[in-house]
Design an enzyme around this catalytic site. Structure first.
Site, PDB file in Angstrom:
ATOM      1  N   GLU A 115      12.862  44.307 -22.963  1.00  0.00           N
ATOM      2  CA  GLU A 115      13.206  42.925 -23.612  1.00  0.00           C
ATOM      3  C   GLU A 115      13.669  41.854 -22.255  1.00  0.00           C
ATOM      4  O   GLU A 115      14.689  40.896 -22.377  1.00  0.00           O
ATOM      5  CB  GLU A 115      13.427  42.024 -24.721  1.00  0.00           C
ATOM      6  N   ASN A 151      11.117  48.392 -21.505  1.00  0.00           N
ATOM      7  CA  ASN A 151       9.790  48.228 -22.408  1.00  0.00           C
ATOM      8  C   ASN A 151      10.022  46.393 -23.147  1.00  0.00           C
ATOM      9  O   ASN A 151      10.921  45.845 -22.862  1.00  0.00           O
ATOM     10  CB  ASN A 151      10.210  49.230 -23.991  1.00  0.00           C
ATOM     11  N   HIS A 198       3.053  43.045 -29.694  1.00  0.00           N
ATOM     12  CA  HIS A 198       3.148  42.296 -30.864  1.00  0.00           C
ATOM     13  C   HIS A 198       1.717  41.095 -31.132  1.00  0.00           C
ATOM     14  O   HIS A 198       2.262  40.809 -30.405  1.00  0.00           O
ATOM     15  CB  HIS A 198       4.086  42.121 -31.399  1.00  0.00           C
ATOM     16  N   GLU A 253       4.692  48.951 -28.685  1.00  0.00           N
ATOM     17  CA  GLU A 253       4.965  48.494 -30.643  1.00  0.00           C
ATOM     18  C   GLU A 253       3.516  47.976 -31.818  1.00  0.00           C
ATOM     19  O   GLU A 253       3.388  46.864 -31.878  1.00  0.00           O
ATOM     20  CB  GLU A 253       5.786  47.819 -30.603  1.00  0.00           C
TER      21      GLU A 253
HETATM   22  C1  XIL Z   1      13.171  45.289 -35.196  1.00  0.00           C
HETATM   23  C2  XIL Z   1      12.775  46.128 -36.679  1.00  0.00           C
HETATM   24  O1  XIL Z   1      11.256  46.696 -36.949  1.00  0.00           O
HETATM   25  C3  XIL Z   1      13.376  45.250 -37.632  1.00  0.00           C
HETATM   26  O2  XIL Z   1      13.480  46.166 -38.994  1.00  0.00           O
HETATM   27  C4  XIL Z   1      14.702  44.787 -37.434  1.00  0.00           C
HETATM   28  O3  XIL Z   1      14.621  44.035 -38.536  1.00  0.00           O
HETATM   29  C5  XIL Z   1      14.999  44.275 -35.797  1.00  0.00           C
HETATM   30  O4  XIL Z   1      13.871  44.709 -35.032  1.00  0.00           O
HETATM   31  N1  XIL Z   1      10.469  44.259 -30.602  1.00  0.00           N
HETATM   32  C6  XIL Z   1      11.591  45.363 -30.554  1.00  0.00           C
HETATM   33  C7  XIL Z   1      12.378  46.065 -31.834  1.00  0.00           C
HETATM   34  O5  XIL Z   1      11.915  45.555 -29.113  1.00  0.00           O
HETATM   35  O6  XIL Z   1      13.679  46.694 -31.779  1.00  0.00           O
HETATM   36  C8  XIL Z   1      11.907  45.760 -32.679  1.00  0.00           C
HETATM   37  O7  XIL Z   1      11.923  45.808 -33.949  1.00  0.00           O
HETATM   38  C9  XIL Z   1      10.688  44.643 -32.966  1.00  0.00           C
HETATM   39  C10 XIL Z   1      10.546  43.463 -31.421  1.00  0.00           C
END
Ligand code: XIL
Length: 837
Positions: free
Chosen positions: A176, A218, A254, A284
């Site tokens: 990110e 990522n 997401h 993810e």
């Molecule tokens: C999230 C986890 O799923 C949660 O359990 C935690 O509290 C916060 O992080 N992008 C990412 C992940 O790269 O690491 C994140 O994961 C979700 C968004």
């Protein structure tokens, strides 16, 4: 300002090995199955699990893993082991988890546990994540020097990559790092202190400690071509040009179903990264559906469509190595706490397969995705690629067979049939709701050259005899697939069963069925409220509005043979009307439409109007829709109306509009409720207005005194909590005893509220619940929504709560607003709590 993303040339010149996370050896998806009378089942790989289906496509199926359920919940561990060939620790490898206290001590326990379990299960591991601006150790702060940050961050990379060398197959090296608006790199502590080179340096350092692990950049929101993915595209090109060792791009995915991309948009973006020599990983994936209209079945059917689009896109782009979901059970998804209650994954809270599960399998074996505008298919397992889940038969042997497939690798076969009525059956009673559905299925036979085949619906309204309806019929053959298509009207009765099945061939003949679809005819709409909408034989239910003369006519028709014909019009408003008093409900929004063809003018405005009366106070008019109609083609006039929330004493719906003297035809009108997925507000007093009783139902939490203020977000008053001596003091409501409808155990509720403060310029206001269960566990507090409030305007809080399940006998349940510092007054207004159905 656009951040420069130029890297300085890195010293290392490591050749890129941009291949897969781990080689998959399986037959490629492009090898089409041969058609023949020999049962090929033995030659076709198993696709019963996500990993097996992925393997068939030469892809990986992954999941993020949480340590706690992995260690403590057997079904979590067994589902994970059975379904996936790659795992990623969801949190356990994040820097803040590894070094919560200081820079010299490490906490690898959770990461080790996940790595060991994965290895024991033969799963590959993707590590997450080496450099990220979130979930940092608390001691990583702005007061650190650049040197200290660089050193400790490098120390973290070294410790992780070395420890898991040869165990972790791939790493999310940088996570990110690009700004959401596509303006350049994200403003993070790493960029501020280390400059843009921190990205390349992280990759170089990861490669130094593991020469073989695949190294990924990522990010989220980069699944399609857009300003943000353009920056990532530019970034990775510069990394490659500088010979920084990067192997791939992880696209988090997401996704919200309401704005989900098409297969084509995904493929185009994947391909441009693959063309750089990189691999693409959907890293993810989850699909939010809480704001999809309709009931849960509809939301999950739409979710299935979106999952299939994403997996299909990956399966179709050589170089997309696989799809990983961010968790796999709705019981443990981060979405609930970050976005509000939702069901984003492929297994439900009880580890049952959701429609999305079948979509992932389908995507890997090549079942095509629906067109983006297609209504959702309510059948969870519609293609039989992983078995016969959800299907039964009234005799014979039911199997998922690889001998024939209309799409993908398998269809469902009924053999040993002892009667022509035998075929695969699915009970739709808990899947569909009253209204019209389009039904389609493909059929073929084996053991006879041609046989009759039909789709039948057996409808059993409670207490009544079964009714049988032929939905579609045709002649099936042993040389190709027959498409059977028709429609069913699901009755508005308590259903004992709604069995849909394919039948017809003579006993002894094998019947194959594939790609069964039951799609709603109009998304998110309730039953038709109008009568005689075809005007085929008469004008029953309709009458002239104003001075018009009306008649049924067969001179023109939008569909069928007849329409309503309106002549002798003396006013614009003269038209054709029907009475909906008693059919419409106050406060509900309806979608209305109808087709118009002019007679007597080339063009004119056509209008749909509602005339209604509240409480006997005289007719009022609301324009629902208008459109430019013509005399050469039928025009659809379509719009929506929220029926006033008053005691209705009249409600008429009519078509009108063209200037006096112009006649028109009217056909196929519709008037249907738009289905809401929200229950009513269960709080009895949300507005605090004088008419609503001021502070009625609300009370002080702690020593707080609750009164009313004329500072109102809407209406004439809000509630104000004064005399607060602690931040947890506030304004409370007893949601165990005083809601207008009892809260549903396990139900999801949305909170919507407006807040402001007095006595400080800014301060946080939270809504919190306190509850306790008779079974024990003491008082439990749950934050359900928060915002930064000010003393100058109203701030909105949206949040959600999940009512404790039935296994908790509530002894108390309170909702309250709190959070601002002691001495600060909290004001709240327009607080609603609604069930998400
Ligand atoms: C999230 C986890 O799923 C949660 O359990 C935690 O509290 C916060 O992080 N992008 C990412 C992940 O790269 O690491 C994140 O994961 C979700 C968004």
């Amino acid at each position: 300002m656009k951040q420069p993303i130029k890297m300085h040339s890195s010293a290392l010149a490591l050749g890129l090995a941009a291949v897969a996370l781990g080689a998959c050896t399986s037959e490629p998806i492009s090898e089409s199955p041969e058609i023949g009378s020999v049962d090929r089942a033995v030659e076709v790989p198993t696709t019963a699990t996500l990993a097996a289906a992925a393997k068939y496509a030469g892809r990986h199926a992954g999941s993020a893993v949480q340590e706690n359920p992995l260690q403590n919940e057997a079904v979590y561990a067994s589902t994970l082991a059975a379904q996936f060939d790659v795992v990623t620790p969801e949190n356990a490898m994040k820097w803040g988890v590894l070094q919560p206290n200081d820079k010299s001590t490490w906490n690898f326990a959770a990461a080790d546990a996940i790595v060991n379990a994965a290895r024991a299960n033969g799963q590959k591991i993707k590590g997450h994540t080496l450099v990220w601006h979130q979930q940092l150790p608390p001691w990583v702060t702005e007061s650190m020097t650049a040197k200290e940050l660089r050193k400790t961050a490098a120390g973290n990379i070294k410790a992780l990559v070395k420890r898991y060398k040869k165990k972790v197959a791939a790493w999310d090296v940088v996570n990110e790092a690009v700004a959401d608006d596509g303006s350049g790199l994200r403003d993070t502590i790493f960029l501020r202190k280390l400059g843009p080179d921190y990205i390349g340096e992280a990759f170089v350092s990861a490669r130094e400690f593991d020469a073989n692990a695949k190294l990924y950049y990522n990010d989220y929101g980069i699944e399609t071509i857009n300003p943000k993915s353009d920056v990532v595209y530019e970034l990775v090109q510069e990394l490659l040009a500088d010979q920084v060792p990067i192997d791939g791009v992880g696209m988090q995915a997401h996704i919200s179903a309401q704005s989900a991309p098409s297969v084509e948009a995904l493929k185009a973006n994947f391909q441009r990264f693959v063309d750089l020599g990189l691999t693409v990983h959907l890293s993810e994936l989850d699909v939010r559906v809480s704001d999809v209209p309709g009931d849960r079945n509809r939301r999950l059917a739409v979710q299935k469509q979106v999952y299939l689009r994403v997996v299909s896109a990956c399966a179709q782009v050589e170089g997309c190595i696989g799809v990983q979901t961010w968790g796999f059970t709705d019981k443990y998804s981060w979405i609930d706490s970050f976005y509000g209650p939702d069901d984003p994954l492929q297994f439900d809270e009880s580890y049952q397969k959701k429609p999305a599960f079948y979509a992932i399998i389908d995507g890997f074996v090549g079942v095509p995705a629906d067109a983006i505008e297609a209504a959702p298919n309510y059948i969870p397992n519609s293609s039989f690629e992983s078995g016969t889940d959800g299907w039964t038969s009234w005799g014979g042997s039911l199997t998922a067979s690889a001998a024939e497939a209309h799409s993908g690798l398998r269809s469902v076969r009924l053999s040993d049939r002892t009667g022509n009525y035998l075929g695969p059956v699915i009970d739709l009673k808990n899947l569909v709701r009253p209204g019209g559905f389009d039904v389609s299925a493909y059929a073929r036979v084996s053991g006879s050259a041609s046989e009759p085949a039909k789709i039948t619906a057996q409808v059993i309204c409670s207490g009544e005899d079964p009714a049988y309806e032929t939905v579609a019929e045709g002649t099936a053959t042993d040389s190709g697939w027959l498409n059977l298509a028709g429609e069913i009207e699901v009755p508005d009765c308590a259903l004992d069963a709604l069995n849909l099945y394919v039948e017809g061939p003579a006993a002894g003949v094998d019947l194959y069925v594939d790609d069964v679809a039951v799609r709603e005819q109009d998304s998110g709409l309730g039953p038709e409220l109008l009568q005689n909408t075809g005007f085929e034989n008469n004008l029953d239910w309709w009458f002239p509005w104003g001075a018009a003369t009306v008649a049924q006519s067969t001179d023109a028709a939008h569909s069928g043979l007849g329409s309503g014909y309106v002549t002798a019009r003396a006013n614009n408003f003269d038209g054709l009307a029907t009475n909906l008093q008693g059919s419409v409900e106050p406060g509900v929004t309806y979608q209305a439409s109808g087709w118009v063809l002019l007679d007597g003018a080339e063009t004119a405005e056509a209008v749909l109007t509602a005339a209604y009366e509240c409480n006997g106070e005289g007719l009022q008019f609301a324009r629902i829709a208008q459109a430019a109609a013509s005399d050469s083609a039928w025009t659809l006039v379509k719009g929506s109306i929220e029926v006033p929330d008053c005691p209705l004493t009249a409600f008429f719906f009519y078509a009108e509009g063209p200037a006096p003297g112009i006649s028109f035809y009217f056909d196929d009108p519709s008037f249907r409720a738009t289905i809401s997925n929200e229950g009513p507000n269960v709080l009895r007093n949300s507005s605090f207005d004088s008419a609503a009783g001021g502070t009625a139902w609300w009370f002080g939490w702690g020593p707080t005194v609750v009164g009313v203020s004329t500072e109102a977000h809407s209406g004439d008053q809000s509630a104000i909590g004064t005399g607060r001596t602690d931040s947890w003091n506030g304004i409370a409501y007893d949601i165990m005893n005083n809601t207008s409808e009892p809260l549903v155990p396990g139900g999801s509720y949305a909170l919507d509220a407006w807040v402001r403060i007095n006595g400080a310029a800014t301060g946080n206001v939270n809504f919190t619940t306190q509850h306790a269960c008779a079974e024990g566990g003491g008082d439990q507090y749950t934050g359900i929504g928060a915002t930064a409030a000010t003393d100058t305007g109203w701030a909105q809080i949206t949040g959600g709560l999940t009512v404790p399940p039935a296994t908790c006998t509530l002894t108390k349940y309170f909702l309250y607003a709190e959070g601002a510092a002691a001495g600060v007054d909290i004001l709240i207004d327009d607080v609603t709590l609604t069930q998400q159905l």
